[in-house]
Scaffold this motif. Sequence first.
Motif, mmCIF file in Angstrom:
data_model
loop_
_atom_site.group_PDB
_atom_site.id
_atom_site.type_symbol
_atom_site.label_atom_id
_atom_site.label_comp_id
_atom_site.label_asym_id
_atom_site.label_seq_id
_atom_site.Cartn_x
_atom_site.Cartn_y
_atom_site.Cartn_z
ATOM 1 N N LEU A 93 73.663 15.666 31.457
ATOM 2 C CA LEU A 93 72.235 15.402 31.366
ATOM 3 C C LEU A 93 71.909 14.980 29.947
ATOM 4 N N ALA B 186 64.843 21.403 33.552
ATOM 5 C CA ALA B 186 64.552 20.497 32.433
ATOM 6 C C ALA B 186 63.069 20.160 32.438
ATOM 7 N N LEU C 267 60.347 17.564 30.583
ATOM 8 C CA LEU C 267 60.337 16.335 29.791
ATOM 9 C C LEU C 267 58.931 15.927 29.393
ATOM 10 N N LEU D 264 58.609 13.001 33.738
ATOM 11 C CA LEU D 264 59.638 13.705 32.966
ATOM 12 C C LEU D 264 59.551 13.362 31.490
ATOM 13 N N PHE E 84 61.065 15.237 27.850
ATOM 14 C CA PHE E 84 61.838 16.398 27.425
ATOM 15 C C PHE E 84 61.069 17.225 26.422
ATOM 16 N N LEU F 275 64.365 22.180 27.539
ATOM 17 C CA LEU F 275 65.355 22.202 28.604
ATOM 18 C C LEU F 275 65.889 23.605 28.739
ATOM 19 N N ALA G 94 68.725 12.740 27.506
ATOM 20 C CA ALA G 94 67.315 12.358 27.483
ATOM 21 C C ALA G 94 67.159 11.087 26.666
ATOM 22 N N ALA H 213 65.127 11.091 32.030
ATOM 23 C CA ALA H 213 66.320 11.916 32.216
ATOM 24 C C ALA H 213 67.446 11.007 32.706
#
Length: 157
Positions: free
Chosen positions: A85, A108, A110, A14, A16, A19, A87, A116
């Motif tokens: 949510l 999302a 990442l 993940l 970001f 998103l 980051a 996350a």
Amino acid sequence: MVRTAFRSSAIAALGFASLFVGCQSLGDQQLVDASTRAPVAKPLAPPEFKSGLRIPSDETFHLGGGQRGAFSAEILNLGSTDVRLSARAEDGSVSEVTLIEPGDYILARLNPGDQALLRNMSRGRQARLDVWVRGDSNLGMFYTDNELPNPGGYDND
């Protein structure tokens, strides 16, 4: 305080990069960009991992962080409480991304190394989410007590 920690090669990495947020149920499966609200296509690739995630009240679930590759996560809020949510970048900075309300379905994406943070906004109810992850499958996962500021306040329960 860290309650549970583990790393799974079955979950994707993940970071970001972008998103997307959709305020539609999974049945509709229409995703829209969080900032522009423009529709985006649902990923075609099968997920590396699917989880029926439960987040205890007033706790945060951490997904990813320090991994080499990027990953994406589709998140459907099945419960009755809001989930925030955020980051966390590799440099430790945290940015608020969106509020996932009951029934919301978000996507999302990442960057490598990013994490996350899924924060249960309720002081009395467990959050229930379905999460599908695609991409790098070596992600760390753990729970902590809510430590981040709560800009919107808690659910009244």
